[in-house]
Write a protein that holds these residues in place. Structure first.
Motif, PDB file in Angstrom:
ATOM      1  N   GLN A  21      70.567   9.840   3.165  1.00  0.00           N
ATOM      2  CA  GLN A  21      68.891   9.983   3.467  1.00  0.00           C
ATOM      3  C   GLN A  21      69.042  11.154   4.709  1.00  0.00           C
ATOM      4  N   ILE A  22      68.106  12.268   4.296  1.00  0.00           N
ATOM      5  CA  ILE A  22      67.655  12.900   5.564  1.00  0.00           C
ATOM      6  C   ILE A  22      66.061  12.697   6.046  1.00  0.00           C
ATOM      7  N   LYS A  23      66.079  12.638   7.050  1.00  0.00           N
ATOM      8  CA  LYS A  23      64.702  12.354   7.763  1.00  0.00           C
ATOM      9  C   LYS A  23      64.371  13.134   8.996  1.00  0.00           C
ATOM     10  N   GLY A  24      62.957  13.304   9.265  1.00  0.00           N
ATOM     11  CA  GLY A  24      62.698  14.015  10.465  1.00  0.00           C
ATOM     12  C   GLY A  24      61.405  13.990  10.659  1.00  0.00           C
ATOM     13  N   VAL A  25      60.819  14.659  11.754  1.00  0.00           N
ATOM     14  CA  VAL A  25      59.508  14.798  12.112  1.00  0.00           C
ATOM     15  C   VAL A  25      58.860  15.967  12.465  1.00  0.00           C
ATOM     16  N   LEU A  26      58.043  16.659  11.819  1.00  0.00           N
ATOM     17  CA  LEU A  26      57.383  17.775  11.815  1.00  0.00           C
ATOM     18  C   LEU A  26      56.132  17.795  12.936  1.00  0.00           C
ATOM     19  N   ILE A  27      56.433  18.717  14.286  1.00  0.00           N
ATOM     20  CA  ILE A  27      55.206  18.562  15.137  1.00  0.00           C
ATOM     21  C   ILE A  27      55.239  20.257  15.643  1.00  0.00           C
ATOM     22  N   GLU A  54      56.237  12.525   9.746  1.00  0.00           N
ATOM     23  CA  GLU A  54      57.376  12.131   9.420  1.00  0.00           C
ATOM     24  C   GLU A  54      57.727  12.508   7.939  1.00  0.00           C
ATOM     25  N   PHE A  55      58.941  12.719   7.688  1.00  0.00           N
ATOM     26  CA  PHE A  55      59.291  13.051   6.321  1.00  0.00           C
ATOM     27  C   PHE A  55      60.771  12.540   5.916  1.00  0.00           C
ATOM     28  N   ASN A  86      80.522  10.471   4.922  1.00  0.00           N
ATOM     29  CA  ASN A  86      80.522   9.251   5.630  1.00  0.00           C
ATOM     30  C   ASN A  86      79.250   9.068   6.031  1.00  0.00           C
ATOM     31  N   GLU A  87      78.159   9.768   6.078  1.00  0.00           N
ATOM     32  CA  GLU A  87      76.782   9.409   6.690  1.00  0.00           C
ATOM     33  C   GLU A  87      76.082   9.003   5.506  1.00  0.00           C
ATOM     34  N   ILE A  88      75.287   7.837   6.097  1.00  0.00           N
ATOM     35  CA  ILE A  88      74.539   7.176   5.122  1.00  0.00           C
ATOM     36  C   ILE A  88      72.986   7.661   5.321  1.00  0.00           C
ATOM     37  N   GLU A  89      72.685   8.129   6.833  1.00  0.00           N
ATOM     38  CA  GLU A  89      71.476   8.580   7.100  1.00  0.00           C
ATOM     39  C   GLU A  89      71.558   9.637   8.038  1.00  0.00           C
TER      40      GLU A  89
END
Length: 796
Positions: A21-27, A54-55, A86-89
Motif C-alpha cells: 500500500q502507498i499512501k500520503g496526504v496532499l496539502i 489523504e490518498f 518487504n514493505e506492506i505499507e
C-alpha cells in the motif's frame, strides 16, 4: 464449467506475489488539505484525495513508480517512490503542493496522461464498482466533436453502444447496449452527478434531457450490474459528471465558439473559481442550426450553476441547478424510395418538439472518520415536454385535400413532470482477516407526478404554437409514482488479490393513475403496489497491479410503465393483466494494460429479458401484452495499442490504434402470441444489430492531436416479426448495415487557446438507423451526411 476452470487457474497463478500500500496526504503551502484531487501512479492506478487530502493506493506490486496529480488538465509529477519487496505499507507523509503549480511550465511524459477511456476504481462516492463492467469517458482527453454532442465519436471506445442517429441536433442522445432499445435511453438509469434526470425512472424513464457535452468532465457507464446501486434497469447506468472548476484560482474563465455546416453555431462559456472555503462554477451553452435535412432547425440552451462550501475538514455542502430549453423542428420520416432519391428531403414542415427542463439539487459529503463516510443527495425536476405536428403516415400529404392546399389540424401532445427525491449512501470501512473490508449501504425515496394530455385539434399553422381549434382532449391522464428502496453491497477482500461483492436491492413501488381516453375512463384512481428484491454478486481478481479478471451476475427489473398503459389509438387494446419484466445480466471478462502499451477490456455477457411488453395484431386490432422473453449472448472487446512506448521517439509523436467491437445474438427464446402463425421463437430482436465495430487511428505530437475513426453497424430488423421488405409507410422493414468515417483535429497553444476542427461522415454516406412510428417520424429517419465544424476556445 469451462469458464469456472479458467477462473480457478487464474486465481492461483499469482499467489506468490506480495502486494503493498502507498499512501500520503496532499496539502498546500498554508497546511490546508487539497481535497478531491486526482492522484496517479504511472502503472495506471489512480485514486482521489479525500476531504483531509489523504490518498491511498491498495494492492500495489513492489517497484519504483512516478506519483503525479492532475491540475488544470495537466498531469504534474510530484515524487518518485519505491515500494520494496518487504514493505506492506509505504507512508509518504505530507506532500506540499503549491497552489500556483499549474502556472509552471512542466515537461511530462505523455504516457502518464489519462486515457480517453478509464475504469472506475473499486470504490468511488461510496459506491462499490469492483467486479462490474464499466467505462469512464474522459471528454477532454480525446478529439471528439463535443460541440454537437456527436454520440458515435463520444462513445467510440465503449464496445457495443448502438446509437439512434435520427436527430442531427444532438440535443437528445439515444443509446443502448446488449440488444436493448436506444429509444431516449429508457433502458438505462440516466443520471447527472449521481442523481436522476429522466422523466420518471419507473413510470416513464425516457431521458429527454441531455446535458451539453462541452460542460462535462466525464461520462460514467456501468452495465447491468449497476442495478443494485442505482436502480432496476436492464441496461445499467449512464452518469454524466459535470465540470465543477476551471482552475484553482479565485477567478477563471473559459469560452469556446464553434461554427459549422448548415449555419451551425455553438457558444459555450463558463466561469469558476475558489476563494477560501467557497468554490463556484457556472456555464451556459447556446446552440443553433438549420441542420442537414430540410425542415430541421433547432435552438437549444443549456445552463448549469454549482456552488460548494467546505464547512470544515469533514463536511462539504453544495447546491446546483441545471436548465435546458430546446425547440426542434422535426422533418419527419421518409419512404424507402424517397430516401434513395434524396435523404435530405422532408415532407413535414409543421412538426415541432419543445422541452423545458429544470433540475435543482443539494448535496452533502460527510467524512465522519476513516471508518465512516456519508453522502446525501436531494434532487428535483420540473419539466415540460410538448409536441405539435402531423403524425399521419408519410405517404399522406400534410393537407386537407390534394386540391385545396390547406393545412390540416395538427396533433398536440403535452407532458408535465414534477419530481422530488433523495438518496443517502454510507460507506463503512473495517478490518477482517488482516484485510480492509467495505460495506456500502443506502436508501432512496422518490415521488414523481406526470400529467399528460393529447388533443387532435391543434392549430393549422406552420410554427410552434399550442393553441387549439377545439378544447376536446382525446387523452387526459395523471400518473403518480412513489418509490422507496434500501440497498447494500459488501466488498469482501479475501486477500490482497481476490475480492467478492454480494449485494441486494429491495424496492417498494406504488403507481396510481386516473384519467380518460376519448370518453372512456382508463383505470380510474387505480393503484398498483409492488415489492421486489434484486440480488447480485460480483468478483474481481487482480492478476497484478495493472490487470484483473472480473465477473458479475445481477438481476434486473422493468415495471409496467405509463406508456404501456396509454393506447396509441382507439383501436388499441391493453392486457389488463400486464406483468412486470424481469431478468438478469451476467459478465465475465479480463481488463487492464500491458507495459503502458496495450489497454484492453474483453468480456462475455449473457442477458435474459423475460416478460417483455410489446404489441401484436389480432383481428385487425393491436393488442399490447407480455409478448415473451429474449436472450442475448455476446462478446464485448476493446483494445488500444499505443506505439509511443515502443518507438520512444518524441520527434515523430505518438501513434495509437484502437478497436471497439461487439458480436452478439439477440433472439426471442419464448413467444406468447396466441396466433400460431406468428410464433417468433428464434426470431431476431428488433433494433438490435448483431455486429457493432468502431475503430480508429490517433496521432499526437506535443499539443496537437488528430484522429480518423470508422464505425460499422450491422443490419437489423425494425419489428419482432423480422419483416424484411419495407411496408408502404416505411415504418417497418429491414435497416441495412452502414459504415461511416469521421476526422477530428485539436491543437492547444500554451494551454490557454485551443482549436478544434473536423469532418463528420467524410464519405457522405447515406444511411439510417431507425424507422419511427410516432414522433419524430413516422417513416425511416435519415442520419446526417457530410458536415464540418471549426471551433476556437480560450481559457484565462
Amino acid at each position: 464449467m469451462k469458464y469456472h476452470k479458467i477462473l480457478i487457474i487464474l486465481l492461483f497463478c499469482w499467489s506468490s506475489k506480495v502486494f503493498g500500500q502507498i499512501k500520503g496526504v496532499l496539502i498546500d503551502e498554508f497546511q490546508q488539505p487539497l481535497m478531491h484531487v486526482q492522484v496517479f501512479l504511472n502503472s495506471g492506478a489512480q485514486t482521489n484525495s479525500n476531504a483531509k487530502g489523504e490518498f491511498v493506493f491498495n494492492n500495489i506490486l513492489p517497484g519504483t513508480y512516478q506519483l503525479s496529480i492532475q491540475i488544470q488538465e495537466q498531469l504534474i509529477p510530484i515524487k518518485t517512490v519505491t515500494l520494496s519487496k518487504n514493505e506492506i505499507e509505504l507512508d509518504l507523509g505530507k506532500l506540499i503542493i503549491s497552489k500556483n503549480i499549474q502556472l509552471k511550465e512542466v515537461s511530462i511524459n505523455e504516457s502518464l496522461l489519462p486515457k480517453t477511456v478509464e475504469r472506475m476504481p473499486e470504490i468511488r462516492d461510496n459506491v462499490i464498482y469492483a467486479g462490474k463492467k464499466n467505462e469512464v469517458i474522459r471528454l477532454n482527453s480525446g478529439t471528439a466533436n463535443l460541440a454537437q454532442n456527436n454520440s458515435r465519436q463520444i462513445f467510440a471506445k465503449v464496445p457495443g453502444v448502438q446509437i439512434w442517429e435520427s436527430d442531427g441536433s444532438g440535443v437528445q442522445m439515444g443509446i443502448a447496449t446488449r440488444g436493448l432499445s436506444p429509444n431516449r435511453m429508457w433502458e438505462f438509469n440516466t443520471r447527472q452527478n449521481g442523481y436522476d434526470i429522466a422523466s420518471d425512472p419507473f413510470g416513464y424513464p425516457e431521458a429527454y434531457y441531455t446535458p451539453s457535452v462541452e460542460s462535462l468532465d466525464r461520462i460514467e457507464i456501468i452495465r447491468g450490474a449497476a442495478s443494485l446501486q442505482y436502480g432496476a434497469q436492464f441496461g445499467g447506468v449512464v452518469n454524466y459528471i459535470k465540470k465543477q472548476s476551471i482552475t484553482q484560482k479565485k477567478l477563471s474563465v473559459e469560452s469556446t465558439q464553434t461554427l459549422g455546416s448548415n449555419k451551425m453555431f455553438s457558444s459555450f462559456n463558463a466561469v469558476g473559481g475558489t476563494t477560501g472555503k467557497w468554490s463556484y462554477y457556472a456555464n451556459i451553452n447556446y446552440r443553433r442550426s438549420d441542420a442537414w435535412r430540410q425542415n430541421n432547425t433547432y435552438n437549444t440552451l443549456n445552463a448549469y450553476m454549482h456552488v460548494a462550501y467546505q464547512v470544515n475538514k469533514k463536511i462539504k455542502v453544495s447546491s446546483e441547478y441545471s436548465r435546458m430549453n430546446q425547440l426542434v423542428q422535426q422533418p419527419g420520416g421518409l419512404t424507402d424510395s424517397l430516401f434513395r432519391v434524396d435523404p435530405k428531403l422532408s415532407l413535414r414542415e409543421r412538426n415541432w418538439f419543445n422541452l423545458n427542463w429544470n433540475i435543482p439539487a443539494v448535496m452533502m459529503e460527510y467524512y465522519i472518520n476513516p471508518k465512516h463516510q456519508l453522502n446525501i443527495k436531494t434532487f428535483g425536476l420540473i419539466g415540460f415536454r410538448s409536441s405539435i405536428g402531423n403524425l399521419n403516415p408519410i405517404s399522406q400529404a400534410d393537407t386537407i385535400s390534394s386540391t385545396s392546399g390547406l393545412f390540416s389540424e395538427r396533433r398536440i401532445d403535452v407532458d408535465a413532470y414534477k419530481n422530488i427525491g433523495m438518496e443517502v449512501r454510507h460507506l463503512y470501512t473495517y478490518t477482517l482477516g488482516k484485510q480492509k473490508q467495505n460495506l456500502a449501504i443506502g436508501m432512496r425515496l422518490f415521488k414523481g407526478q406526470t400529467s399528460r394530455f393529447r388533443n387532435l385539434h391543434g392549430n393549422t399553422g406552420s410554427a410552434y404554437n399550442l393553441s387549439v381549434t377545439n378544447e376536446e382532449r382525446v387523452l387526459d391522464q395523471q400518473f403518480t409514482t412513489y418509490n422507496a428502496a434500501i440497498f447494500a453491497e459488501q466488498l469482501f477482500r479475501l486477500n490482497s488479490k481476490w475480492s467478492i461483492s454480494p449485494g441486494f436491492r429491495f424496492e417498494h413501488l406504488e403507481n396510481t393513475s386516473q384519467g380518460n381516453y376519448t370518453s372512456t375512463l382508463i383505470n380510474p384512481l387505480s393503484k398498483s403496489v409492488r415489492n421486489f428484491l434484486l440480488l447480485g454478486i460480483g468478483s474481481e481478481y487482480k492478476i497484478n497491479s495493472n490487470n484483473q479478471i472480473y465477473a458479475n451476475a445481477t438481476q434486473a427489473y422493468r415495471p409496467v410503465q405509463f406508456s404501456d398503459l396509454t393506447p396509441g389509438s382507439s383501436t388499441d387494446s391493453i392486457d389488463q393483466n400486464l406483468k412486470d419484466a424481469k431478468g438478469y445480466n451476467i459478465d465475465l471478462g479480463v481488463r487492464g494494460n500491458i507495459k503502458k502499451t496495450i489497454q484492453y477490456d474483453i468480456s462475455a455477457f449473457y442477458l435474459l429479458y423475460d416478460n417483455r411488453i410489446g404489441s401484436y395484431s389480432i383481428n385487425n386490432r393491436t393488442f399490447r401484452s407480455n409478448i415473451g422473453s429474449s436472450l442475448n449472448k455476446g462478446i464485448e472487446a476493446y483494445i488500444e495499442i499505443s506505439f509511443g512506448e515502443i518507438i520512444k521517439n518524441k520527434k515523430i509523436g505518438n501513434w495509437s490504434v484502437f478497436v471497439s467491437s461487439t458480436i452478439q445474438n439477440p433472439i426471442y427464446n419464448k413467444w406468447n402470441n396466441p396466433d400460431p402463425t406468428k410464433n417468433l421463437t428464434n426470431k431476431k430482436v428488433e433494433n438490435a444489430p448483431q455486429q457493432i465495430h468502431r475503430y480508429g487511428i490517433n496521432y499526437q505530437y506535443k499539443k496537437m492531436g488528430m484522429s480518423l475513426q470508422g464505425s460499422y453497424v450491422g443490419g437489423t430488423y425494425s419489428d419482432a416479426l423480422n419483416t424484411y421488405a419495407a411496408n408502404s409507410t416505411s415504418q417497418i422493414g429491414y435497416i441495412p448495415s452502414y459504415q461511416v468515417f469521421d476526422y477530428n483535429f485539436k491543437l492547444k497553444i500554451k494551454n490557454q487557446i485551443q482549436i478544434n476542427a473536423g469532418i463528420n461522415n467524410i464519405l457522405n454516406t447515406a444511411y439510417f438507423t431507425r424507422r419511427g412510428g410516432g414522433y419524430p417520424g413516422p417513416g425511416l429517419l435519415p442520419a446526417e451526411g457530410r458536415t464540418a465544424y471549426f471551433g476556437l476556445g480560450i481559457k484565462i
